[in-house]
Motif scaffolding. Structure first.
Motif, PDB file in Angstrom:
ATOM      1  N   ILE A   1       1.025  -1.384   0.076  1.00  0.00           N
ATOM      2  CA  ILE A   1       0.134   0.100   0.069  1.00  0.00           C
ATOM      3  C   ILE A   1       0.868   1.160  -0.012  1.00  0.00           C
ATOM      4  N   GLY A   2       0.379   2.273  -0.288  1.00  0.00           N
ATOM      5  CA  GLY A   2       1.092   3.756  -0.221  1.00  0.00           C
ATOM      6  C   GLY A   2       0.211   4.495  -1.249  1.00  0.00           C
ATOM      7  N   PRO A   3       0.736   5.985  -1.233  1.00  0.00           N
ATOM      8  CA  PRO A   3       0.266   6.875  -2.085  1.00  0.00           C
ATOM      9  C   PRO A   3       0.669   6.660  -3.612  1.00  0.00           C
ATOM     10  N   ASN A   4       0.044   7.291  -4.474  1.00  0.00           N
ATOM     11  CA  ASN A   4       0.336   7.423  -5.918  1.00  0.00           C
ATOM     12  C   ASN A   4       1.547   7.987  -6.083  1.00  0.00           C
ATOM     13  N   GLY A   5       2.513   7.310  -6.902  1.00  0.00           N
ATOM     14  CA  GLY A   5       3.967   7.487  -7.207  1.00  0.00           C
ATOM     15  C   GLY A   5       5.012   7.109  -6.082  1.00  0.00           C
ATOM     16  N   CYS A   6       4.591   6.120  -5.207  1.00  0.00           N
ATOM     17  CA  CYS A   6       5.651   5.846  -4.123  1.00  0.00           C
ATOM     18  C   CYS A   6       6.470   4.643  -4.511  1.00  0.00           C
ATOM     19  N   GLY A   7       5.920   4.180  -5.670  1.00  0.00           N
ATOM     20  CA  GLY A   7       7.043   3.155  -6.134  1.00  0.00           C
ATOM     21  C   GLY A   7       6.335   1.645  -5.952  1.00  0.00           C
ATOM     22  N   LYS A   8       5.025   1.472  -5.741  1.00  0.00           N
ATOM     23  CA  LYS A   8       4.470   0.467  -5.659  1.00  0.00           C
ATOM     24  C   LYS A   8       4.508  -0.450  -6.837  1.00  0.00           C
ATOM     25  N   SER A   9       3.985  -0.030  -7.814  1.00  0.00           N
ATOM     26  CA  SER A   9       4.077  -1.012  -9.217  1.00  0.00           C
ATOM     27  C   SER A   9       5.475  -0.872  -9.763  1.00  0.00           C
ATOM     28  N   THR A  10       6.384   0.260  -9.615  1.00  0.00           N
ATOM     29  CA  THR A  10       7.530   0.064  -9.995  1.00  0.00           C
ATOM     30  C   THR A  10       8.320  -1.301  -9.358  1.00  0.00           C
ATOM     31  N   LEU A  11       8.232  -1.453  -7.894  1.00  0.00           N
ATOM     32  CA  LEU A  11       8.546  -2.512  -7.280  1.00  0.00           C
ATOM     33  C   LEU A  11       8.357  -3.768  -7.989  1.00  0.00           C
ATOM     34  N   LEU A  12       6.998  -4.042  -8.255  1.00  0.00           N
ATOM     35  CA  LEU A  12       6.520  -5.207  -8.731  1.00  0.00           C
ATOM     36  C   LEU A  12       7.355  -5.497 -10.076  1.00  0.00           C
ATOM     37  N   LYS A  13       7.378  -4.462 -10.913  1.00  0.00           N
ATOM     38  CA  LYS A  13       7.768  -4.665 -12.371  1.00  0.00           C
ATOM     39  C   LYS A  13       9.503  -4.745 -12.138  1.00  0.00           C
ATOM     40  N   ALA A  14       9.966  -4.497 -11.297  1.00  0.00           N
ATOM     41  CA  ALA A  14      11.605  -4.614 -10.867  1.00  0.00           C
ATOM     42  C   ALA A  14      11.737  -6.010 -10.666  1.00  0.00           C
ATOM     43  N   ILE A  15      10.787  -6.643  -9.585  1.00  0.00           N
ATOM     44  CA  ILE A  15      11.154  -7.950  -8.981  1.00  0.00           C
ATOM     45  C   ILE A  15      10.995  -9.053  -9.985  1.00  0.00           C
ATOM     46  N   THR A  16       9.762  -8.616 -11.046  1.00  0.00           N
ATOM     47  CA  THR A  16       9.476  -9.563 -11.943  1.00  0.00           C
ATOM     48  C   THR A  16      10.248  -9.316 -13.360  1.00  0.00           C
ATOM     49  N   ARG A  17      11.229  -8.703 -13.187  1.00  0.00           N
ATOM     50  CA  ARG A  17      12.253  -8.214 -14.489  1.00  0.00           C
ATOM     51  C   ARG A  17      11.651  -7.727 -15.576  1.00  0.00           C
ATOM     52  N   ILE A  18      10.350  -6.756 -15.480  1.00  0.00           N
ATOM     53  CA  ILE A  18       9.781  -6.131 -16.547  1.00  0.00           C
ATOM     54  C   ILE A  18      10.521  -5.049 -16.929  1.00  0.00           C
ATOM     55  N   ILE A  19      11.057  -4.346 -15.700  1.00  0.00           N
ATOM     56  CA  ILE A  19      12.007  -3.174 -15.852  1.00  0.00           C
ATOM     57  C   ILE A  19      13.369  -3.478 -15.244  1.00  0.00           C
ATOM     58  N   PRO A  20      14.629  -3.019 -15.593  1.00  0.00           N
ATOM     59  CA  PRO A  20      15.645  -3.085 -14.955  1.00  0.00           C
ATOM     60  C   PRO A  20      15.704  -2.258 -13.613  1.00  0.00           C
ATOM     61  N   HIS A  21      16.535  -2.771 -12.507  1.00  0.00           N
ATOM     62  CA  HIS A  21      16.825  -2.145 -11.309  1.00  0.00           C
ATOM     63  C   HIS A  21      18.100  -1.207 -11.330  1.00  0.00           C
ATOM     64  N   HIS A  22      18.475  -0.273 -10.733  1.00  0.00           N
ATOM     65  CA  HIS A  22      19.524   0.481 -11.086  1.00  0.00           C
ATOM     66  C   HIS A  22      20.737  -0.449 -10.331  1.00  0.00           C
ATOM     67  N   SER A  23      20.485  -0.675  -8.840  1.00  0.00           N
ATOM     68  CA  SER A  23      21.439  -1.247  -7.951  1.00  0.00           C
ATOM     69  C   SER A  23      20.980  -1.920  -7.036  1.00  0.00           C
ATOM     70  N   GLY A  24      21.642  -2.600  -6.323  1.00  0.00           N
ATOM     71  CA  GLY A  24      21.358  -3.608  -5.257  1.00  0.00           C
ATOM     72  C   GLY A  24      20.921  -4.947  -6.017  1.00  0.00           C
ATOM     73  N   SER A  25      20.070  -5.886  -5.183  1.00  0.00           N
ATOM     74  CA  SER A  25      19.663  -7.274  -5.680  1.00  0.00           C
ATOM     75  C   SER A  25      18.180  -7.690  -5.591  1.00  0.00           C
ATOM     76  N   ILE A  26      17.694  -8.904  -6.293  1.00  0.00           N
ATOM     77  CA  ILE A  26      16.559  -9.196  -6.178  1.00  0.00           C
ATOM     78  C   ILE A  26      17.030 -10.643  -6.029  1.00  0.00           C
ATOM     79  N   VAL A  27      16.605 -11.316  -5.048  1.00  0.00           N
ATOM     80  CA  VAL A  27      17.267 -12.901  -5.074  1.00  0.00           C
ATOM     81  C   VAL A  27      15.904 -13.909  -4.869  1.00  0.00           C
ATOM     82  N   LEU A  28      15.604 -14.782  -5.715  1.00  0.00           N
ATOM     83  CA  LEU A  28      14.714 -15.909  -5.469  1.00  0.00           C
ATOM     84  C   LEU A  28      15.236 -17.290  -5.821  1.00  0.00           C
ATOM     85  N   ASP A  29      15.105 -17.865  -4.472  1.00  0.00           N
ATOM     86  CA  ASP A  29      15.641 -19.196  -4.194  1.00  0.00           C
ATOM     87  C   ASP A  29      16.990 -19.294  -4.021  1.00  0.00           C
TER      88      ASP A  29
END
Length: 266
Positions: free
Chosen positions: A35-63
């Motif tokens: 949850i969060g206000p518009n523009g806070c990064g909710k949808s962006t986070l989902l897209k980055a985790i599922t690799r629809i968009i790239p992320h700038h830095s850091g890591s996403i780890v699955l299994d």
């Protein structure tokens, strides 16, 4: 148990930093709502985790493996996403649309196997859309179409399903229908559900774990009693909310609220 998590994740759109140094864990076999206000990064986070968009830095780890380096078909067998505005299914029947969920399992010829057809029918049965199988997707109501898109995600046979505002544009009855379906998939099929919701009371009612975002960072994460509170909503949404208890679920419920009009800033 946690199979999926991010560490110091930053996501940039154009030149704008949307998510900064975000470390979040997604509980396995639970329903997580963001949850969060518009523009806070909710949808962006989902897209980055599922690799629809790239992320700038850091890591996403699955299994134990970095998502950005994973084979596309291997990843598609683990995670499915239903975007906020699915692509047009004009000209397709329901069965044809749901069959697209079998893409990760098809060979080079792209032919559906007997196993594929069995999974497609199973997904239609589970979502209550089997009677629509030969109907055009365009002929269905909004709630019916949303269930068909969920069926397509189910046909991928992934253990994790992401949904970006799955109740958008639906009336109250169809919203409840979709959320109860997702709850059923979680409880009976043990699917991990991660979704973005705007309705705080729906988030409180259906989520096991809630992540409240503001400015691309976590303000609070935990169960509904921890997150749907007067202080958290004041910080995240700039509202003065009255919180009560849902008489049917005993979960917290936002009864009413006023805008703070600038007297509270954090």
């Amino acid at each position: 148990m946690v199979r999926l998590f991010t560490e110091d994740l930053s996501i940039v759109y154009g030149e704008k930093l949307i998510v900064k140094d975000l470390s979040v864990q997604i509980p396995d076999q639970k329903i997580t709502t963001i949850i969060g206000p518009n523009g806070c990064g909710k949808s962006t986070l989902l897209k980055a985790i599922t690799r629809i968009i790239p992320h700038h830095s850091g890591s996403i780890v699955l299994d134990g493996k970095t998502v950005s380096r994973e084979n596309t078909k291997v990843l598609a067998k683990k995670m499915a996403i239903l975007p906020q505005t699915p692509e047009s299914a004009s000209g397709l029947t329901v069965g044809e649309l749901v069959s697209y969920g079998r893409f990760p399992y098809q060979n080079g010829f792209g032919r559906l196997s007997q196993k594929d057809y069995e999974v497609i029918d199973w997904a239609l049965e589970v979502t209550g859309t089997i009677n629509f199988k030969y109907l055009p997707v365009d002929s269905l109501s909004g709630g019916q179409r949303q269930r068909v898109w969920i069926a397509m995600a189910l046909a991928q046979e992934t253990e994790i399903i992401f949904l970006d505002e799955p109740t958008t544009y639906l009336d109250m009855a169809h919203q409840l229908e979709v959320l109860e379906l997702l709850q059923k998939l979680n409880q009976q099929e043990k699917r991990t559900i991660v979704m973005v919701l705007h309705d705080l009371n729906q988030a409180a009612r259906f989520a096991d774990y809630i992540i409240a975002l503001k400015g691309g960072q976590i303000v609070k994460a935990g169960d509904s009693n921890e997150v749907i509170s007067k202080d958290v909503l004041r910080n995240v949404f700039q509202i003065d909310a009255e919180i009560g208890k849902d008489p049917r679920t005993n979960k917290p419920m936002c009864i009413t609220y006023n805008l703070l009009k600038g007297e509270y800033k954090k």
